[in-house]
Structure formats: C-alpha cells, structure tokens
Write a protein that holds these residues in place. Structure first.
Motif, PDB file in Angstrom:
ATOM      1  N   LEU A  57       0.844  -1.188   0.000  1.00  0.00           N
ATOM      2  CA  LEU A  57       0.000   0.000   0.000  1.00  0.00           C
ATOM      3  C   LEU A  57       0.881   1.240   0.000  1.00  0.00           C
ATOM      4  N   ALA A  58       0.349   2.344  -0.499  1.00  0.00           N
ATOM      5  CA  ALA A  58       1.053   3.611  -0.400  1.00  0.00           C
ATOM      6  C   ALA A  58       1.173   4.000   1.073  1.00  0.00           C
ATOM      7  N   ARG A  59       2.325   4.494   1.459  1.00  0.00           N
ATOM      8  CA  ARG A  59       2.512   4.914   2.848  1.00  0.00           C
ATOM      9  C   ARG A  59       1.553   6.046   3.222  1.00  0.00           C
ATOM     10  N   ALA A  60       1.130   6.813   2.219  1.00  0.00           N
ATOM     11  CA  ALA A  60       0.185   7.904   2.473  1.00  0.00           C
ATOM     12  C   ALA A  60      -1.228   7.398   2.725  1.00  0.00           C
ATOM     13  N   ASN A  61      -1.483   6.127   2.426  1.00  0.00           N
ATOM     14  CA  ASN A  61      -2.797   5.528   2.656  1.00  0.00           C
ATOM     15  C   ASN A  61      -2.914   5.122   4.126  1.00  0.00           C
ATOM     16  N   PRO A  62      -3.821   5.729   4.897  1.00  0.00           N
ATOM     17  CA  PRO A  62      -3.902   5.410   6.332  1.00  0.00           C
ATOM     18  C   PRO A  62      -4.328   3.976   6.624  1.00  0.00           C
ATOM     19  N   HIS A  63      -4.777   3.273   5.607  1.00  0.00           N
ATOM     20  CA  HIS A  63      -5.231   1.901   5.816  1.00  0.00           C
ATOM     21  C   HIS A  63      -4.120   1.007   6.373  1.00  0.00           C
ATOM     22  N   TRP A  64      -2.877   1.260   5.975  1.00  0.00           N
ATOM     23  CA  TRP A  64      -1.804   0.365   6.396  1.00  0.00           C
ATOM     24  C   TRP A  64      -1.608   0.360   7.909  1.00  0.00           C
ATOM     25  N   LYS A  65      -1.923   1.470   8.561  1.00  0.00           N
ATOM     26  CA  LYS A  65      -1.741   1.531  10.005  1.00  0.00           C
ATOM     27  C   LYS A  65      -2.724   0.617  10.724  1.00  0.00           C
ATOM     28  N   GLU A  66      -3.941   0.517  10.211  1.00  0.00           N
ATOM     29  CA  GLU A  66      -4.903  -0.405  10.810  1.00  0.00           C
ATOM     30  C   GLU A  66      -4.542  -1.849  10.471  1.00  0.00           C
ATOM     31  N   LEU A  67      -4.076  -2.089   9.247  1.00  0.00           N
ATOM     32  CA  LEU A  67      -3.666  -3.438   8.871  1.00  0.00           C
ATOM     33  C   LEU A  67      -2.494  -3.908   9.715  1.00  0.00           C
ATOM     34  N   ALA A  68      -1.641  -2.969  10.129  1.00  0.00           N
ATOM     35  CA  ALA A  68      -0.471  -3.321  10.930  1.00  0.00           C
ATOM     36  C   ALA A  68      -0.848  -3.880  12.292  1.00  0.00           C
TER      37      ALA A  68
END
Length: 216
Positions: A57-68
């Motif tokens: 995912l793009a680092r600018a996409n906040p979704h990755w923080k929830e996926l983490a």
C-alpha cells in the motif's frame, strides 16, 4: 459469503487459478475508523494450506496503520461476471416463469496481514509483481530499468504486507440452478453477445451442460 451448495467451490487449485488470473483485489478490514477498503494488485504464493498473498500500500494511505494491527482482514478477487437475460432460456416460451439474474465467479480470502517494511523485501516483492504483470509484454519492463536512486525513493513511499490465507471461500454462480436446456441457451447467448467476460463465462457454463460434469 452466502454459498448455496450448487454454487460452492472448495477446490483450492481452482480458487488459486482465479486469484492468479485476476490479481487485482479489494482488501477490506475493520478498525478504529470503521470499515476501510483498498484496491490493489497482489502476488499469490503456494505457501501454507491456502496460500500466501503479498501486496503493498502507499505509505500515504492510512489503511496500512490499521492493517499493521494484524486483525483479520478480507481480500476479494472478482472473476468473470455478467448479466443473464431470461430471453436466453428456452423455458421462457414454455411457461414464462423466468427472471433476470447475474452470473459471477468470486473468491474471498481471509487472513491476518503482517506488515513488511524491509527494503530488500519490498524490492523483491515489487520485482516479482512487475514480472508477473509484464510477462506477456513484447519487451517486459523490469525494476532494474529505472535508476536505482529513483526506485529507492519509490520504495520509501510504500508499505508491504504478507497475508497468510487462513480461509478461502469460492462461489461460481454459473446457471447451475437451471436445467440443461436453459444452461445451453445461456452459453449460446453469452457467446453471441461477446461483451466483457461473456466468452469466458460461456465456456464455464458449457462445462455444466453435460450431466455429471463440474467446473474443475
């Protein structure tokens, strides 16, 4: 996913074939901000009972923080799909008790994503993803075709994920609920219309026309 018995597919190889043929998936999770979805390309690997998906995912996409947070997430892979008109059913002229429907094939993959930020892992991942998508090009582009410094900068802008699949659900709704004559009518109608996924669906529906045959 709602799976009537005659539409259910449990063969892992069959589901994997769709996932590889249609690698652009919807990744859906639920976190502090509610439901969130990202659409992204994937690479499927033969690891574990149900496979391992790699993506980024793009680092600018906040979704990755929830996926983490490694909560369970869902990936949806959409296969061939299209509208089915009742005019293709021979039974329409017999009793008229027919309605429109939609045929489709889909796979749902469940798992807990694992975040990957190692630069070597990311480079290897995007190289494999590129090779996967460039394989049919006359002159396949490779990551090494771009300047190394440029690639390094692009890698800093993404976050990678491993997605070990813990559960797979497959559904092929391809007129199995119709009699043989109606299935034949659907296959012929799709072949004549020839839009979008019609020819692929016509081939799938045709596998059901002979009694005892399945989609595998």
């Amino acid at each position: 996913m709602y799976q009537p018995e005659h539409y259910r597919v449990e063969d892992v190889a069959q589901m994997h074939a769709l996932m590889r043929a249609r690698p652009f998936a919807a990744l859906i999770s639920h976190g502090s901000n509610g439901l969130y979805a990202t659409h992204l390309p994937t690479v499927l690997k033969d690891e574990g009972a149900y496979g391992l998906i790699e993506c980024h995912l793009a680092r600018a996409n906040p979704h990755w923080k929830e996926l983490a947070e490694s909560n369970e997430a869902l990936m949806i892979f959409q296969g061939a799909e299209g509208y089915i008109t009742p005019n293709w059913y021979p039974s329409k002229t017999l009793h008229g008790k027919v309605v429109p429907t939609w045929n489709y094939a889909v796979v749902h993959a469940y798992g807990r994503p694992e975040m990957m930020q190692d630069k070597d892992w990311l480079r290897r991942h995007v190289s494999e993803l590129t090779a996967q998508q460039e394989r049919n090009e006359p002159q396949p582009w490779m990551v090494t075709d771009a300047p190394a410094s440029y690639v390094d900068g692009m890698l800093r802008g993404i976050v990678g994920f491993r997605f070990p699949v813990t559960r797979l659900e497959g559904k092929w709704k391809m007129s199995q609920n119709r009699d043989m004559q109606d299935r034949d009518g659907v296959a012929k109608g799709l072949g004549q219309r020839g839009d979008g996924d019609d020819l692929e669906m016509a081939e799938i529906v045709s596998r059901y026309i002979a009694p005892g045959r399945n989609i595998g």
